[in-house]
Design a protein around this motif. Structure first.
Motif, PDB file in Angstrom:
ATOM      1  N   UNK A 148       0.827  -1.213   0.000  1.00 17.96           N
ATOM      2  CA  UNK A 148       0.000   0.000   0.000  1.00 17.96           C
ATOM      3  C   UNK A 148       0.856   1.255   0.000  1.00 17.96           C
ATOM      4  N   UNK A 149       0.285   2.319  -0.529  1.00 19.41           N
ATOM      5  CA  UNK A 149       0.803   3.657  -0.297  1.00 19.41           C
ATOM      6  C   UNK A 149       0.150   4.159   0.982  1.00 19.41           C
ATOM      7  N   UNK A 150       0.968   4.603   1.932  1.00 21.49           N
ATOM      8  CA  UNK A 150       0.455   5.094   3.207  1.00 21.49           C
ATOM      9  C   UNK A 150       0.796   6.581   3.323  1.00 21.49           C
ATOM     10  N   UNK A 151      -0.233   7.399   3.549  1.00 23.59           N
ATOM     11  CA  UNK A 151      -0.027   8.836   3.710  1.00 23.59           C
ATOM     12  C   UNK A 151       0.021   9.133   5.199  1.00 23.59           C
ATOM     13  N   UNK A 152       1.181   9.620   5.659  1.00 25.39           N
ATOM     14  CA  UNK A 152       1.401   9.833   7.086  1.00 25.39           C
ATOM     15  C   UNK A 152       1.242  11.299   7.466  1.00 25.39           C
ATOM     16  N   UNK A 153       0.918  11.522   8.727  1.00 23.21           N
ATOM     17  CA  UNK A 153       0.753  12.865   9.268  1.00 23.21           C
ATOM     18  C   UNK A 153       2.083  13.591   9.429  1.00 23.21           C
ATOM     19  N   UNK A 154       1.979  14.862   9.767  1.00 20.41           N
ATOM     20  CA  UNK A 154       3.147  15.633  10.160  1.00 20.41           C
ATOM     21  C   UNK A 154       4.174  15.792   9.062  1.00 20.41           C
ATOM     22  N   UNK A 155       5.441  15.710   9.447  1.00 23.44           N
ATOM     23  CA  UNK A 155       6.527  15.930   8.504  1.00 23.44           C
ATOM     24  C   UNK A 155       6.928  14.659   7.778  1.00 23.44           C
ATOM     25  N   UNK A 156       6.229  13.552   8.094  1.00 21.14           N
ATOM     26  CA  UNK A 156       6.569  12.299   7.451  1.00 21.14           C
ATOM     27  C   UNK A 156       6.088  12.300   5.997  1.00 21.14           C
ATOM     28  N   UNK A 157       6.590  11.358   5.232  1.00 20.91           N
ATOM     29  CA  UNK A 157       6.363  11.346   3.794  1.00 20.91           C
ATOM     30  C   UNK A 157       5.338  10.284   3.427  1.00 20.91           C
ATOM     31  N   UNK A 164      -2.552  -0.781  16.174  1.00 21.19           N
ATOM     32  CA  UNK A 164      -1.453  -0.132  15.470  1.00 21.19           C
ATOM     33  C   UNK A 164      -1.310  -0.739  14.073  1.00 21.19           C
ATOM     34  N   UNK A 165      -0.561  -0.053  13.231  1.00 23.18           N
ATOM     35  CA  UNK A 165      -0.365  -0.489  11.845  1.00 23.18           C
ATOM     36  C   UNK A 165       1.107  -0.803  11.632  1.00 23.18           C
ATOM     37  N   UNK A 166       1.405  -2.038  11.243  1.00 21.49           N
ATOM     38  CA  UNK A 166       2.785  -2.435  10.976  1.00 21.49           C
ATOM     39  C   UNK A 166       3.128  -2.107   9.525  1.00 21.49           C
ATOM     40  N   UNK A 167       4.263  -1.439   9.334  1.00 24.01           N
ATOM     41  CA  UNK A 167       4.723  -1.046   8.004  1.00 24.01           C
ATOM     42  C   UNK A 167       6.059  -1.736   7.719  1.00 24.01           C
ATOM     43  N   UNK A 168       6.080  -2.522   6.655  1.00 25.73           N
ATOM     44  CA  UNK A 168       7.278  -3.292   6.307  1.00 25.73           C
ATOM     45  C   UNK A 168       7.724  -2.923   4.896  1.00 25.73           C
ATOM     46  N   UNK A 169       8.998  -2.607   4.739  1.00 28.07           N
ATOM     47  CA  UNK A 169       9.527  -2.224   3.437  1.00 28.07           C
ATOM     48  C   UNK A 169       9.747  -3.439   2.549  1.00 28.07           C
ATOM     49  N   UNK A 170       9.602  -3.226   1.250  1.00 29.30           N
ATOM     50  CA  UNK A 170       9.955  -4.270   0.299  1.00 29.30           C
ATOM     51  C   UNK A 170      11.464  -4.497   0.318  1.00 29.30           C
ATOM     52  N   UNK A 200       5.976  -0.020  13.498  1.00 33.22           N
ATOM     53  CA  UNK A 200       4.533   0.154  13.667  1.00 33.22           C
ATOM     54  C   UNK A 200       4.230   1.611  14.011  1.00 33.22           C
ATOM     55  N   UNK A 201       3.083   2.086  13.552  1.00 32.29           N
ATOM     56  CA  UNK A 201       2.632   3.441  13.864  1.00 32.29           C
ATOM     57  C   UNK A 201       1.204   3.373  14.389  1.00 32.29           C
ATOM     58  N   UNK A 202       0.825   4.360  15.151  1.00 32.09           N
ATOM     59  CA  UNK A 202      -0.555   4.462  15.602  1.00 32.09           C
ATOM     60  C   UNK A 202      -1.428   4.887  14.424  1.00 32.09           C
ATOM     61  N   UNK A 203      -2.656   4.395  14.418  1.00 34.65           N
ATOM     62  CA  UNK A 203      -3.531   4.710  13.295  1.00 34.65           C
ATOM     63  C   UNK A 203      -3.801   6.198  13.179  1.00 34.65           C
ATOM     64  N   UNK A 204      -3.737   6.907  14.302  1.00 30.23           N
ATOM     65  CA  UNK A 204      -3.941   8.345  14.254  1.00 30.23           C
ATOM     66  C   UNK A 204      -2.855   9.086  13.495  1.00 30.23           C
ATOM     67  N   UNK A 205      -1.711   8.420  13.239  1.00 33.28           N
ATOM     68  CA  UNK A 205      -0.617   9.037  12.488  1.00 33.28           C
ATOM     69  C   UNK A 205      -0.802   8.870  10.981  1.00 33.28           C
ATOM     70  N   UNK A 206      -1.836   8.130  10.599  1.00 28.19           N
ATOM     71  CA  UNK A 206      -2.069   7.845   9.175  1.00 28.19           C
ATOM     72  C   UNK A 206      -3.255   8.654   8.667  1.00 28.19           C
ATOM     73  N   UNK A 207      -3.058   9.312   7.546  1.00 26.97           N
ATOM     74  CA  UNK A 207      -4.137  10.082   6.911  1.00 26.97           C
ATOM     75  C   UNK A 207      -4.952   9.197   5.986  1.00 26.97           C
TER      76      UNK A 207
END
Length: 272
Positions: free
Chosen positions: A187-196, A209-215, A223-230
């Motif tokens: 997935x493409x994940x759009x993050x809050x704040x200064x993150x990309x 929470x949401x686990x994010x794993x790179x290819x 992992x990030x809190x769901x509130x950090x994801x747009x």
């Protein structure tokens, strides 16, 4: 077609939330303008189809969304998560259902496929729910996309997305309900704040929470809190201007070994 039956937790949740507040059935009935007998019937699961107004009243009283009252076993959540729900942070369970996605349409009322240029990333995170901003983005019409769903194009940057080449354009479909994602969904994940924007294998953890794993395995999962994801957009396809490299000798050997393993497995199944 067989559909998996959705378990409804409404009865158990009402009883759990009432006891959590240390109030009696009679007190709850009085607060909601119901009879004690009706509260008892609801908690016992004997009322199969409560009135819509009842759902609203319980939701307003306990400060928990109707969707969550029905679909989530609240007794399995910790106190911290319950408090987050009560202040409106339902996002960690359902994701984007808490807002309406801003879209644009063409003259035939068909949804456009917007392209998010690299220079527009910061603006997108600020104006993702602004129809005027979305309407200002470049638009494309792509063949063979499913008729259902909303699609956008995101440019890939950085080596964390490898083996997808940097500079590729990733076509992705908007995910309304994050809980529908299977573990390690790209997935493409759009993050809050200064993150990309990040392109990750997404897994929704049991704790919300949401686990994010790179290819690219050189990067550690986190992992990030769901509130950090747009937003979350499920990978559909990508286009690249890079010509694929020929297979290396090691890749050729590994492919041959894999094919041999498959043949051995097939022979074993035939003999059984």
């Amino acid at each position: 077609m067989n559909h998996k039956k959705q378990k409804i937790f409404f009865a158990e949740n009402i009883k759990f939330l009432r006891k959590r507040k240390h109030i009696s059935q009679e007190s709850l009935a009085s607060a909601l303008g119901l009879t004690r007998a009706k509260i008892a019937a609801i908690e016992a699961g004997n009322t199969k189809s409560p009135q819509p107004g009842d759902y609203l009243n319980f939701s307003n009283f306990f400060k928990i969304s109707i969707d969550t009252l029905l679909k989530v076993d609240l007794s399995r959540l910790g106190e911290l998560k319950l408090r987050e729900l009560e202040i409106g942070n339902d996002v960690y369970i359902r994701g984007g259902n808490l807002r309406v996605l801003a879209i644009s349409v063409d003259k035939s009322n068909n949804e456009n496929v917007e392209y998010i240029p690299i220079k527009a990333k910061a603006g997108y995170m600020a104006g993702y729910n602004d129809p005027e901003y979305i309407a200002s983005l470049p638009k494309y019409s792509l063949p063979n996309l499913p008729r259902q769903g909303t699609f956008r194009i995101f440019p890939s940057t950085g080596d964390s997305m490898l083996p997808i080449p940097e500079g590729s354009d990733i076509i992705a479909q908007y995910v309304q309900d994050w809980t529908e994602l299977k573990p390690n969904t790209p997935c493409i994940v759009i993050l809050n704040g200064e993150q990309d924007f990040v392109f990750k294998l997404v897994t929704v953890n049991a704790d919300g929470t949401i686990k994010l794993k790179s290819l690219n395995q050189a990067y550690q999962p986190y992992s990030v809190k769901a509130g950090e994801i747009i937003e979350i957009w499920r990978f559909y396809a990508y286009t690249s201007r890079e010509f694929p490299e020929a297979q290396s000798e090691m890749t050729t050997v590994l492919t041959a070994i894999k094919e041999l393993e498959n043949k051995v497995n097939q022979l074993s199944k035939t003999k059984e």
